[in-house]
Design a protein around this motif. Sequence first.
Motif, short mmCIF file in Angstrom:
data_model
loop_
_atom_site.label_atom_id
_atom_site.label_comp_id
_atom_site.label_asym_id
_atom_site.label_seq_id
_atom_site.Cartn_x
_atom_site.Cartn_y
_atom_site.Cartn_z
N UNK A 9 0.86 -1.18 0.00
CA UNK A 9 0.00 0.00 0.00
C UNK A 9 0.90 1.23 0.00
N UNK A 10 0.75 2.04 -1.05
CA UNK A 10 1.54 3.27 -1.16
C UNK A 10 0.84 4.45 -0.51
N UNK A 11 -0.48 4.49 -0.65
CA UNK A 11 -1.26 5.59 -0.09
C UNK A 11 -2.71 5.17 0.01
N UNK A 12 -3.39 5.69 1.04
CA UNK A 12 -4.83 5.48 1.23
C UNK A 12 -5.45 6.82 1.55
N UNK A 24 -12.75 4.51 -0.08
CA UNK A 24 -11.33 4.77 0.08
C UNK A 24 -10.61 4.47 -1.24
N UNK A 25 -9.74 5.37 -1.66
CA UNK A 25 -8.84 5.12 -2.79
C UNK A 25 -7.55 4.56 -2.21
N UNK A 26 -7.09 3.46 -2.78
CA UNK A 26 -5.88 2.79 -2.30
C UNK A 26 -4.91 2.67 -3.47
N UNK A 27 -3.75 3.30 -3.33
CA UNK A 27 -2.69 3.17 -4.34
C UNK A 27 -1.82 1.98 -3.95
N UNK A 28 -1.63 1.05 -4.89
CA UNK A 28 -0.91 -0.19 -4.61
C UNK A 28 0.25 -0.40 -5.58
N UNK A 37 -4.49 2.09 -8.77
CA UNK A 37 -5.35 2.61 -7.71
C UNK A 37 -6.65 1.83 -7.74
N UNK A 38 -7.06 1.36 -6.58
CA UNK A 38 -8.33 0.68 -6.40
C UNK A 38 -9.20 1.54 -5.50
N UNK A 39 -10.51 1.46 -5.70
CA UNK A 39 -11.44 2.07 -4.76
C UNK A 39 -12.19 0.96 -4.07
N UNK A 40 -12.39 1.13 -2.77
CA UNK A 40 -13.11 0.12 -2.01
C UNK A 40 -13.98 0.79 -0.97
N UNK A 41 -15.10 0.13 -0.66
CA UNK A 41 -15.96 0.60 0.42
C UNK A 41 -15.41 0.03 1.71
N UNK A 42 -15.24 0.87 2.68
CA UNK A 42 -14.76 0.44 3.99
C UNK A 42 -15.96 0.09 4.87
N UNK A 43 -15.86 -1.03 5.52
CA UNK A 43 -16.93 -1.42 6.45
C UNK A 43 -16.63 -0.82 7.82
N UNK A 44 -17.55 -1.04 8.73
CA UNK A 44 -17.35 -0.59 10.11
C UNK A 44 -16.28 -1.42 10.79
N UNK A 45 -15.94 -2.56 10.20
CA UNK A 45 -14.96 -3.46 10.79
C UNK A 45 -15.56 -4.45 11.77
N UNK A 46 -16.84 -4.27 12.10
CA UNK A 46 -17.48 -5.15 13.08
C UNK A 46 -18.07 -6.39 12.43
#
Length: 185
Positions: A9-12, A24-28, A37-46
């Motif tokens: 991961x280079x940048x988020x 979230x945009x994630x540079x890989x 660069x990928x875009x992903x939906x972030x969950x609550x983590x729960x």
Amino acid sequence: MAQRPIPEILQRKIVARSRLLRIEAVDLRFSNGVERQFERMQSSGRGAVMVVPFVDATTMVLVREYAAGLHDYQLGFPKGLIDPGETPEQAANRELKEEIGYGAEQLIPLKSLTMAPQFFSATMHIFIARNLYQEHLEGDEPEPLEPVHWQLSDAENLLAQEDFTEARSIAALLMTLRELERDPN
């Protein structure tokens, strides 16, 4: 087959946010040097839970509720998010009480599923619920959910229902059928 290294991961950064979602945009950088660069939906983590409840040995309870994504009513199994501090089992029992007015003495874990893992980081824990007892908790639904009792022996007709289309509910039904074939008790 050799395991590939996970991309670096280079940048988020958050590129969009709503009350329920964060994108979230994630540079890989991949192991071969290619950067994307990928875009992903972030969950609550729960995470979340879905429960296939049985009021007796052969009768499941589903709920019909409004599905905003389809702007229609859909038939599926009770489900919901895991609240902070809850285990998946506690969340499954709470959701049953909120959505169908029953708690479960026995929760059988089936599998934890992901949905569109290329774009979404959420996990849903699937359970079978047995030995139900009546207990109601107030839920957060805007209107009462319609409980629908369905015979397990009529699973083929459930799969044919026009309003039974959610992949997670279909997967839960098929896993339940497999589990009960393997261990009918």
